[in-house]
Design a protein around this motif. Structure first.
Motif, short mmCIF file in Angstrom:
data_model
loop_
_atom_site.label_atom_id
_atom_site.label_comp_id
_atom_site.label_asym_id
_atom_site.label_seq_id
_atom_site.Cartn_x
_atom_site.Cartn_y
_atom_site.Cartn_z
N ARG A 1 5.69 27.62 -58.76
CA ARG A 1 4.33 27.99 -59.60
C ARG A 1 3.30 26.93 -59.41
O ARG A 1 3.50 25.98 -59.99
CB ARG A 1 4.65 28.25 -60.94
CG ARG A 1 5.68 29.31 -61.38
CD ARG A 1 4.70 30.30 -61.94
NE ARG A 1 5.35 31.79 -62.45
CZ ARG A 1 5.35 32.20 -63.41
NH1 ARG A 1 4.25 31.91 -64.19
NH2 ARG A 1 5.96 33.23 -63.63
N PRO A 2 2.60 26.76 -58.30
CA PRO A 2 1.70 25.90 -57.88
C PRO A 2 0.66 25.48 -59.15
O PRO A 2 0.23 26.64 -59.86
CB PRO A 2 0.75 26.05 -56.97
CG PRO A 2 1.68 27.29 -56.04
CD PRO A 2 2.57 28.00 -57.38
N TYR A 3 0.74 24.41 -59.74
CA TYR A 3 -0.03 24.02 -60.81
C TYR A 3 -0.87 22.80 -60.83
O TYR A 3 -0.11 22.06 -60.39
CB TYR A 3 0.80 24.10 -62.19
CG TYR A 3 -0.16 24.02 -63.41
CD1 TYR A 3 -0.75 25.11 -63.99
CD2 TYR A 3 -0.82 22.73 -63.75
CE1 TYR A 3 -1.44 25.02 -65.27
CE2 TYR A 3 -1.41 22.61 -65.00
CZ TYR A 3 -2.02 23.59 -65.52
OH TYR A 3 -2.95 23.58 -66.70
N PRO A 4 -2.17 22.84 -60.61
CA PRO A 4 -3.03 23.83 -60.84
C PRO A 4 -3.19 24.81 -59.98
O PRO A 4 -2.76 24.37 -58.66
CB PRO A 4 -4.48 23.24 -61.02
CG PRO A 4 -4.49 21.81 -60.28
CD PRO A 4 -2.99 21.41 -60.71
N ALA A 5 -3.31 26.00 -60.05
CA ALA A 5 -3.25 27.13 -58.94
C ALA A 5 -4.37 26.79 -57.63
O ALA A 5 -4.13 27.15 -56.50
CB ALA A 5 -3.85 28.40 -59.63
N GLN A 6 -5.35 26.06 -58.16
CA GLN A 6 -6.16 25.71 -56.85
C GLN A 6 -5.32 24.69 -56.00
O GLN A 6 -5.96 24.66 -55.04
CB GLN A 6 -7.82 25.05 -57.40
CG GLN A 6 -8.33 26.11 -58.43
CD GLN A 6 -7.99 26.02 -59.90
OE1 GLN A 6 -6.86 25.76 -60.08
NE2 GLN A 6 -8.98 26.18 -60.56
N HIS A 7 -4.31 24.03 -56.30
CA HIS A 7 -3.78 23.28 -55.35
C HIS A 7 -2.52 23.78 -54.72
O HIS A 7 -1.66 23.21 -54.22
CB HIS A 7 -3.30 21.97 -56.24
CG HIS A 7 -4.45 21.18 -56.68
ND1 HIS A 7 -4.20 19.94 -57.45
CD2 HIS A 7 -5.56 20.71 -56.13
CE1 HIS A 7 -5.09 19.31 -57.28
NE2 HIS A 7 -6.15 19.76 -56.64
#
Length: 375
Positions: A178-184
């Protein structure tokens, strides 16, 4: 893996049970609810959930793995400090049950010489510049950069290490899928290709506020020290410094302009003795690096031409970064030497094959390969 899913995060009481009866008996006790009262509440909601096989399949699909305390890759000596914290002082102060990992590097080897770099999510141009220089210099010298993949200083630290083909570890407060933050998303994918993405939380776990505070202890534990570059008065970076101090790791901070709200936290930590002031990679290594003692009979022996330097030439060479360049005036300001002395030392270093120059200034030739992107 079953217990990791049931608890989802640090749990000192469960860790104590595992130490007492072993992990298999502890898992059996959780399933059967044959537990002390302190563990019944934390395990009640998910003790009937066993997705270990599915989690393994998911990790395999994304090129990941599970690292347990029984594995050779487990960074036992790094995490040892967590076992020695005062019992009951902090509910997050426990060794992780397992670590979920993506990336080709060994977690044990990558954490042998590492520095945690943290700071403001709303970093300034100054903070980004300093982070790029210090983290890039350290990565070029073989240090692993550890951070949390957040916006601002974290992301800049990871990118600086990647830019010089260095090692970097991103420690997440959610599942590694789950990439967090999604922008990364792309940044984390790049880290997973050449470095490591690590979490104590099972795949699919979403990020929650309290998990970031628990994650910070792992950022501190996996490194030789914690460096803060820009931090507001209530910055979460101070929480990572707290963990570093409790684990016996040096805490370091970079000063900023006295008018900058982004550096108020750093200035306060320095003023109150929580962190040591540093301004460049060499000072970080002085504080966080291992002692470098000569072997008997080898005192005074040189391993490279740079080892023979002394006086003004040694000061000027030490002030040049591993990446990028400096103008003579900048070197004068940094070393405290007169400009004429700097201008005399640079040609001597050039003749020794240690430095070179171009339109951007003077740069090292002996330690790193310099490319146009470095300037």
């Amino acid at each position: 893996m079953y217990l990791s899913r049931v608890i989802s995060g640090p749990c000192p009481a469960l860790s104590a049970l595992i130490d007492s009866v072993g992990v298999e008996e502890a898992a059996r006790a959780v399933r059967d609810c044959a537990l002390p009262a302190v563990l019944r509440g934390p395990t009640e909601q998910r003790r009937g959930t066993d997705t270990a096989e599915r989690d393994l399949e998911l990790m395999a699909r994304i090129g990941g793995r599970v690292v347990t305390p029984d594995d050779p890759e487990w960074p036992a000596w790094r995490l040892l400090g967590l076992t020695q914290l005062e019992e009951g002082r902090d509910r997050d102060g426990a060794v992780p049950l397992v670590l979920w990992v993506r990336g080709p590097r060994s977690l044990l080897e990558s954490s042998e010489r590492a520095l945690a770099v943290v700071g403001s999510r709303c970093s300034s141009g100054y903070g980004n510049h300093v982070t790029g220089e210090i983290a890039g210099d350290l990565a070029a010298q073989g240090w692993t950069i550890v951070s949390g993949a957040a916006f601002g200083i974290d992301a800049m630290a990871h990118r600086a290490a990647l830019a010089v083909d260095g090692a970097t570890i991103a420690v997440l407060a959610c599942g590694v899928d789950r990439p967090y933050p999604a922008q990364h998303d792309r940044l984390l994918a790049e880290i997973a290709e050449t470095g490591l993405v690590v979490s104590e939380y099972p795949p699919g776990t979403t990020a929650h506020k309290h998990q970031f505070l628990a994650r910070n202890r792992l950022v501190a534990a996996l490194a030789d020290g914690v460096l803060v570059i820009e931090a507001g008065l209530r910055s979460g970076a101070r929480n990572t410094v707290k963990w570093a101090r409790r684990l016996g790791r040096p805490a370091l901070a970079v000063p900023g302009p006295v008018t900058s709200a982004a550096s108020v936290g750093c200035h306060r930590m320095i003023r109150e003795g929580e962190a040591v002031l540093v301004t460049r990679a060499e000072e970080v290594i002085d504080e966080a690096g291992p002692l470098r003692l000569s072997l008997p009979g080898t005192a005074g022996s040189a391993t490279s031409p740079a080892d023979t330097l002394d006086g003004d030439e040694a000061l000027v060479f030490a002030a040049l970064p591993a990446i990028g360049s400096r103008l003579p005036r900048e070197l004068s300001d940094q070393t405290g030497l007169p400009l004429a002395a700097v201008r005399a030392a640079l040609p001597a270093l050039d003749l020794a094959g240690l430095v070179g120059s171009d339109d951007s200034g003077w740069f090292r030739k002996a330690t790193t390969h310099r490319t146009p992107k470095d300037t």
